[in-house]
Design an enzyme around this catalytic site. Structure first.
Site, mmCIF file in Angstrom:
data_model
loop_
_atom_site.group_PDB
_atom_site.id
_atom_site.type_symbol
_atom_site.label_atom_id
_atom_site.label_comp_id
_atom_site.label_asym_id
_atom_site.label_seq_id
_atom_site.Cartn_x
_atom_site.Cartn_y
_atom_site.Cartn_z
ATOM 1 N N GLY A 15 1.026 -2.062 -0.468
ATOM 2 C CA GLY A 15 -0.017 -0.650 0.303
ATOM 3 C C GLY A 15 0.959 1.206 0.188
ATOM 4 O O GLY A 15 0.501 2.258 0.901
ATOM 5 N N SER A 17 1.448 3.319 -2.971
ATOM 6 C CA SER A 17 1.185 5.000 -3.984
ATOM 7 C C SER A 17 0.432 5.438 -3.483
ATOM 8 O O SER A 17 0.333 6.426 -4.055
ATOM 9 C CB SER A 17 0.089 3.988 -4.614
ATOM 10 O OG SER A 17 -0.822 4.071 -4.827
ATOM 11 N N VAL A 68 -3.717 -8.627 -1.741
ATOM 12 C CA VAL A 68 -2.898 -8.770 -0.519
ATOM 13 C C VAL A 68 -2.895 -9.597 0.231
ATOM 14 O O VAL A 68 -2.927 -10.939 0.919
ATOM 15 C CB VAL A 68 -1.398 -7.591 0.675
ATOM 16 C CG1 VAL A 68 -1.003 -6.589 -0.027
ATOM 17 C CG2 VAL A 68 -3.102 -7.139 1.106
ATOM 18 N N ASN A 94 1.588 -2.012 5.078
ATOM 19 C CA ASN A 94 1.243 -0.973 5.056
ATOM 20 C C ASN A 94 -0.430 -1.196 5.335
ATOM 21 O O ASN A 94 -0.945 -0.499 5.921
ATOM 22 C CB ASN A 94 1.587 -0.152 4.872
ATOM 23 C CG ASN A 94 0.777 1.112 5.102
ATOM 24 O OD1 ASN A 94 1.206 2.456 5.941
ATOM 25 N ND2 ASN A 94 0.655 1.341 3.907
ATOM 26 N N TYR A 161 -11.877 -3.279 12.009
ATOM 27 C CA TYR A 161 -10.778 -2.246 12.048
ATOM 28 C C TYR A 161 -9.857 -2.575 12.918
ATOM 29 O O TYR A 161 -8.624 -3.160 13.290
ATOM 30 C CB TYR A 161 -10.685 -1.065 11.088
ATOM 31 C CG TYR A 161 -9.634 -0.167 11.195
ATOM 32 C CD1 TYR A 161 -9.170 -1.032 9.966
ATOM 33 C CD2 TYR A 161 -8.833 0.168 11.847
ATOM 34 C CE1 TYR A 161 -8.017 -0.160 9.729
ATOM 35 C CE2 TYR A 161 -7.713 1.000 12.000
ATOM 36 C CZ TYR A 161 -6.998 1.200 10.414
ATOM 37 O OH TYR A 161 -5.785 1.524 10.405
ATOM 38 N N LYS A 165 -6.796 -4.958 13.677
ATOM 39 C CA LYS A 165 -5.879 -4.826 13.957
ATOM 40 C C LYS A 165 -5.014 -5.314 15.089
ATOM 41 O O LYS A 165 -3.604 -5.305 15.217
ATOM 42 C CB LYS A 165 -5.318 -3.228 14.219
ATOM 43 C CG LYS A 165 -5.234 -2.422 12.531
ATOM 44 C CD LYS A 165 -4.102 -2.827 12.050
ATOM 45 C CE LYS A 165 -4.163 -1.667 10.507
ATOM 46 N NZ LYS A 165 -2.985 -2.429 10.086
#
Length: 246
Positions: A15, A17, A68, A94, A161, A165
């Site tokens: 990630g 970009s 991914v 990331n 999320y 994590k």
């Protein structure tokens, strides 16, 4: 200023970009690493980052595309990096999307996408990187977490999320234990609110979000030669923030 010597090292940041990932990759280029810019759909942005990395001193820079959370695409990503640059020495995981709404209002597909990209993406990339790292008895893995999940705060809007994590942090500790004799370290960096966030809470302890350099410096710390005895740890880049529930 932390600036490890990464000459002759090859780094992949998922990630990368845009956003934090872009800044992490350019920081590795500043340290002399050859870099692979990963993207899923932003090909033009990824090429621009690769160009910027070369200008910043990276001996070589390439772009790799893939999901991914897909084992086959992860394998193709790493094979492409290995063919062009060599085996990955430094892996920064990331990628990590948020859920769009309150957990009761999102679909199962949206819930699953968050968990898949965060947890399965980290697992698949680490698994694919490890053989090359073990072959040379050296490797550095840094997984990006989130400070709220470590402190037990789960906002209902972004519950998947935070759950994901927390899984990333648990996996990081397991990975550190499993690679302790291989010359490989696995650590995590967990920001709270970063400068590219859409909304800033009122209780930020420094009166501002973390800037990109706050995050990159924490990641670079784990890549320093003097940090090779540190593994399984998590640095929270949150300015000392504590949730009200603590």
């Amino acid at each position: 200023m932390i600036r490890p010597d990464l000459s002759d090292r090859i780094a992949l940041v998922t990630g990368s970009s845009k956003g934090v990932g872009r800044e992490l990759l350019l920081a590795l280029a500043d340290c002399g690493a050859s870099v692979a810019v990963h993207y899923r759909s932003s090909a033009d942005a990824a090429r621009a980052v690769a160009d910027a990395a070369r200008e910043r001193g990276a001996p070589a820079a390439t772009t790799v595309q893939g999901d991914v959370a897909d084992p086959d695409e992860v394998d193709e990503m790493f094979a492409a990096v290995e063919d062009e640059l060599g085996a990955v020495d430094v892996l920064v995981n990331n990628v990590g999307p948020f859920a769009p709404d309150h957990w009761e209002d999102i679909s199962f597909g949206e819930w699953n996408t968050v968990l898949q990209a965060n947890v399965n993406g980290t697992y698949l990339c680490c698994k694919r990187a490890l053989p090359g790292m073990r072959d040379q008895s050296w490797g550095r893995i840094v997984n990006i977490g989130y400070a709220s999940s470590e402190k037990g705060l789960v906002d209902p809007k972004n519950a998947p999320y935070f759950i994901a994590k927390q899984g990333v942090l648990m996996f990081t500790r397991m990975l550190a234990n499993d690679t302790q004799h291989d010359g490989i370290t696995a650590n995590a960096v967990s920001p709270y609110v970063v400068e590219n966030s859409d909304e800033f809470p009122e209780d930020l302890p420094r009166g501002r979000p973390a800037d990109f350099e706050d995050v990159t410096q924490a990641v670079l710390f784990f890549l320093e030669e003097g940090s090779d005895y540190i593994s399984g740890e998590n640095i929270e880049v949150d300015g000392g923030w504590l949730p009200e529930s603590v």
